[in-house]
Scaffold this motif. Structure first.
Motif, mmCIF file in Angstrom:
data_model
loop_
_atom_site.group_PDB
_atom_site.id
_atom_site.type_symbol
_atom_site.label_atom_id
_atom_site.label_comp_id
_atom_site.label_asym_id
_atom_site.label_seq_id
_atom_site.Cartn_x
_atom_site.Cartn_y
_atom_site.Cartn_z
ATOM 1 N N GLY A 1 11.837 9.924 -19.559
ATOM 2 C CA GLY A 1 10.644 10.281 -18.809
ATOM 3 C C GLY A 1 9.477 9.331 -19.022
ATOM 4 O O GLY A 1 8.362 9.633 -18.635
ATOM 5 N N ARG A 2 9.736 8.195 -19.650
ATOM 6 C CA ARG A 2 8.673 7.203 -19.856
ATOM 7 C C ARG A 2 8.619 6.253 -18.670
ATOM 8 O O ARG A 2 9.644 5.853 -18.123
ATOM 9 C CB ARG A 2 8.924 6.410 -21.135
ATOM 10 C CG ARG A 2 8.749 7.229 -22.401
ATOM 11 C CD ARG A 2 8.927 6.359 -23.624
ATOM 12 N NE ARG A 2 10.252 5.763 -23.628
ATOM 13 C CZ ARG A 2 11.235 6.144 -24.445
ATOM 14 N NH1 ARG A 2 11.038 7.085 -25.326
ATOM 15 N NH2 ARG A 2 12.415 5.566 -24.382
ATOM 16 N N TRP A 3 7.400 5.893 -18.298
ATOM 17 C CA TRP A 3 7.189 4.949 -17.202
ATOM 18 C C TRP A 3 7.802 3.616 -17.599
ATOM 19 O O TRP A 3 7.576 3.118 -18.691
ATOM 20 C CB TRP A 3 5.691 4.797 -16.955
ATOM 21 C CG TRP A 3 5.388 4.046 -15.709
ATOM 22 C CD1 TRP A 3 5.216 2.695 -15.597
ATOM 23 C CD2 TRP A 3 5.223 4.570 -14.402
ATOM 24 N NE1 TRP A 3 4.962 2.353 -14.307
ATOM 25 C CE2 TRP A 3 4.957 3.488 -13.543
ATOM 26 C CE3 TRP A 3 5.287 5.847 -13.873
ATOM 27 C CZ2 TRP A 3 4.732 3.656 -12.181
ATOM 28 C CZ3 TRP A 3 5.064 6.009 -12.520
ATOM 29 C CH2 TRP A 3 4.800 4.915 -11.687
ATOM 30 N N MET A 4 8.585 2.991 -16.719
ATOM 31 C CA MET A 4 9.249 1.742 -17.079
ATOM 32 C C MET A 4 8.895 0.580 -16.159
ATOM 33 O O MET A 4 9.448 -0.495 -16.305
ATOM 34 C CB MET A 4 10.757 1.943 -17.139
ATOM 35 C CG MET A 4 11.402 2.310 -15.847
ATOM 36 S SD MET A 4 13.158 2.553 -16.086
ATOM 37 C CE MET A 4 13.641 2.836 -14.410
ATOM 38 N N LEU A 5 7.995 0.774 -15.221
ATOM 39 C CA LEU A 5 7.583 -0.310 -14.337
ATOM 40 C C LEU A 5 6.091 -0.584 -14.567
ATOM 41 O O LEU A 5 5.248 -0.167 -13.782
ATOM 42 C CB LEU A 5 7.832 0.064 -12.870
ATOM 43 C CG LEU A 5 9.271 0.375 -12.482
ATOM 44 C CD1 LEU A 5 9.336 0.865 -11.048
ATOM 45 C CD2 LEU A 5 10.155 -0.838 -12.671
ATOM 46 N N PRO A 6 5.739 -1.301 -15.630
ATOM 47 C CA PRO A 6 4.322 -1.450 -15.973
ATOM 48 C C PRO A 6 3.480 -2.122 -14.893
ATOM 49 O O PRO A 6 2.316 -1.814 -14.735
ATOM 50 C CB PRO A 6 4.340 -2.287 -17.247
ATOM 51 C CG PRO A 6 5.679 -2.913 -17.302
ATOM 52 C CD PRO A 6 6.615 -2.032 -16.518
ATOM 53 N N ASP A 7 4.048 -3.008 -14.101
ATOM 54 C CA ASP A 7 3.265 -3.709 -13.082
ATOM 55 C C ASP A 7 2.942 -2.827 -11.880
ATOM 56 O O ASP A 7 2.014 -3.112 -11.140
ATOM 57 C CB ASP A 7 4.014 -4.949 -12.583
ATOM 58 C CG ASP A 7 4.200 -5.964 -13.690
ATOM 59 O OD1 ASP A 7 3.444 -5.912 -14.692
ATOM 60 O OD2 ASP A 7 5.100 -6.799 -13.569
ATOM 61 N N ASP A 8 3.698 -1.741 -11.688
ATOM 62 C CA ASP A 8 3.516 -0.900 -10.512
ATOM 63 C C ASP A 8 2.787 0.405 -10.787
ATOM 64 O O ASP A 8 2.484 1.141 -9.870
ATOM 65 C CB ASP A 8 4.877 -0.556 -9.889
ATOM 66 C CG ASP A 8 5.526 -1.768 -9.253
ATOM 67 O OD1 ASP A 8 4.785 -2.601 -8.726
ATOM 68 O OD2 ASP A 8 6.750 -1.864 -9.313
ATOM 69 N N ARG A 9 2.507 0.695 -12.048
ATOM 70 C CA ARG A 9 1.869 1.982 -12.355
ATOM 71 C C ARG A 9 0.450 2.009 -11.807
ATOM 72 O O ARG A 9 -0.357 1.152 -12.109
ATOM 73 C CB ARG A 9 1.832 2.225 -13.845
ATOM 74 C CG ARG A 9 1.300 3.610 -14.140
ATOM 75 C CD ARG A 9 1.442 3.979 -15.576
ATOM 76 N NE ARG A 9 1.181 5.406 -15.666
ATOM 77 C CZ ARG A 9 1.708 6.190 -16.549
ATOM 78 N NH1 ARG A 9 2.522 5.705 -17.437
ATOM 79 N NH2 ARG A 9 1.420 7.466 -16.564
ATOM 80 N N GLU B 1 0.835 -1.204 0.000
ATOM 81 C CA GLU B 1 0.000 0.000 0.000
ATOM 82 C C GLU B 1 0.872 1.258 0.000
ATOM 83 O O GLU B 1 0.583 2.232 -0.709
ATOM 84 C CB GLU B 1 -0.942 -0.005 1.204
ATOM 85 C CG GLU B 1 -1.807 1.235 1.328
ATOM 86 C CD GLU B 1 -2.738 1.472 0.152
ATOM 87 O OE1 GLU B 1 -3.175 2.627 -0.024
ATOM 88 O OE2 GLU B 1 -3.026 0.533 -0.613
ATOM 89 N N GLN B 2 1.941 1.247 0.785
ATOM 90 C CA GLN B 2 2.856 2.398 0.804
ATOM 91 C C GLN B 2 3.490 2.584 -0.571
ATOM 92 O O GLN B 2 3.621 3.710 -1.058
ATOM 93 C CB GLN B 2 3.943 2.194 1.862
ATOM 94 C CG GLN B 2 3.459 2.382 3.277
ATOM 95 C CD GLN B 2 4.570 2.076 4.280
ATOM 96 O OE1 GLN B 2 5.540 1.383 3.984
ATOM 97 N NE2 GLN B 2 4.398 2.599 5.492
ATOM 98 N N ARG B 3 3.880 1.481 -1.159
ATOM 99 C CA ARG B 3 4.484 1.521 -2.495
ATOM 100 C C ARG B 3 3.483 2.070 -3.510
ATOM 101 O O ARG B 3 3.820 2.917 -4.332
ATOM 102 C CB ARG B 3 4.946 0.123 -2.878
ATOM 103 C CG ARG B 3 5.628 0.021 -4.200
ATOM 104 C CD ARG B 3 6.047 -1.439 -4.370
ATOM 105 N NE ARG B 3 6.508 -1.687 -5.684
ATOM 106 C CZ ARG B 3 7.713 -2.151 -5.985
ATOM 107 N NH1 ARG B 3 8.560 -2.425 -5.018
ATOM 108 N NH2 ARG B 3 8.058 -2.362 -7.217
ATOM 109 N N ARG B 4 2.243 1.622 -3.457
ATOM 110 C CA ARG B 4 1.209 2.091 -4.379
ATOM 111 C C ARG B 4 0.995 3.588 -4.218
ATOM 112 O O ARG B 4 0.927 4.329 -5.187
ATOM 113 C CB ARG B 4 -0.103 1.336 -4.140
ATOM 114 C CG ARG B 4 -1.184 1.671 -5.172
ATOM 115 C CD ARG B 4 -2.547 1.150 -4.780
ATOM 116 N NE ARG B 4 -3.105 1.842 -3.626
ATOM 117 C CZ ARG B 4 -3.593 3.082 -3.635
ATOM 118 N NH1 ARG B 4 -3.587 3.784 -4.739
ATOM 119 N NH2 ARG B 4 -4.087 3.631 -2.550
ATOM 120 N N ARG B 5 0.932 4.048 -2.974
ATOM 121 C CA ARG B 5 0.743 5.482 -2.721
ATOM 122 C C ARG B 5 1.942 6.304 -3.206
ATOM 123 O O ARG B 5 1.796 7.401 -3.728
ATOM 124 C CB ARG B 5 0.489 5.745 -1.237
ATOM 125 C CG ARG B 5 -0.893 5.311 -0.804
ATOM 126 C CD ARG B 5 -1.059 5.566 0.701
ATOM 127 N NE ARG B 5 -2.270 4.965 1.182
ATOM 128 C CZ ARG B 5 -3.331 5.652 1.566
ATOM 129 N NH1 ARG B 5 -3.309 6.966 1.550
ATOM 130 N NH2 ARG B 5 -4.406 5.032 1.982
#
Length: 130
Positions: free
Chosen positions: A116-124, A5-9
């Motif tokens: 500047g592109r998002w590179m962690l697709p599972d965490d976005r 949850e902390q990571r998601r926030r």
């Protein structure tokens, strides 16, 4: 579970900050374009007034050269001489986003690549406001 949850926030905060950074950058570019457009318009108006004030007296060669240069300069300044495009997004640097978000940018793996592109697709986060 709490760590997730902390990571998601954290990723939600970083995502919001990145969106704000892009918005601010675009606003700056737009403001600069408007300033350049107005300046070009003022230069063209000045040149027109200078040519009109001579009336029956022809413009001297020196004055004509100066006004021709000024009009060419106005064309260079005027952003409407070219098709408008969305500006390239600024880099998503750690320090810049840290200043904008006031967060610990080292709390989790940095989610943006050098462009500047998002590179962690599972965490976005799907909705950064939640």
């Amino acid at each position: 579970m709490r760590e997730a949850e902390q990571r998601r926030r954290w990723y939600a905060a970083v995502t919001q900050t990145r969106e704000r950074q892009i918005e601010q950058h675009r606003a700056t570019v737009l403001t600069e374009q408007i300033r350049a457009w107005r300046q070009a318009d003022e230069i063209r108006a000045f040149c027109q007034a200078a040519r009109a004030r001579t009336g029956e007296t022809p413009v001297t060669a020196d004055e004509a050269d100066w006004l021709d240069w000024a009009e060419a300069y106005a064309m260079q300044l005027d952003p409407l001489q070219e098709p408008l495009r969305t500006p390239v997004d600024p880099p998503a640097g750690l320090e810049v986003l840290r200043e904008l978000a006031k967060i610990d940018v080292y709390a989790h793996p940095w989610p943006f690549d050098a462009d500047g592109r998002w590179m962690l697709p599972d965490d976005r986060p799907t909705d950064p406001r939640t």
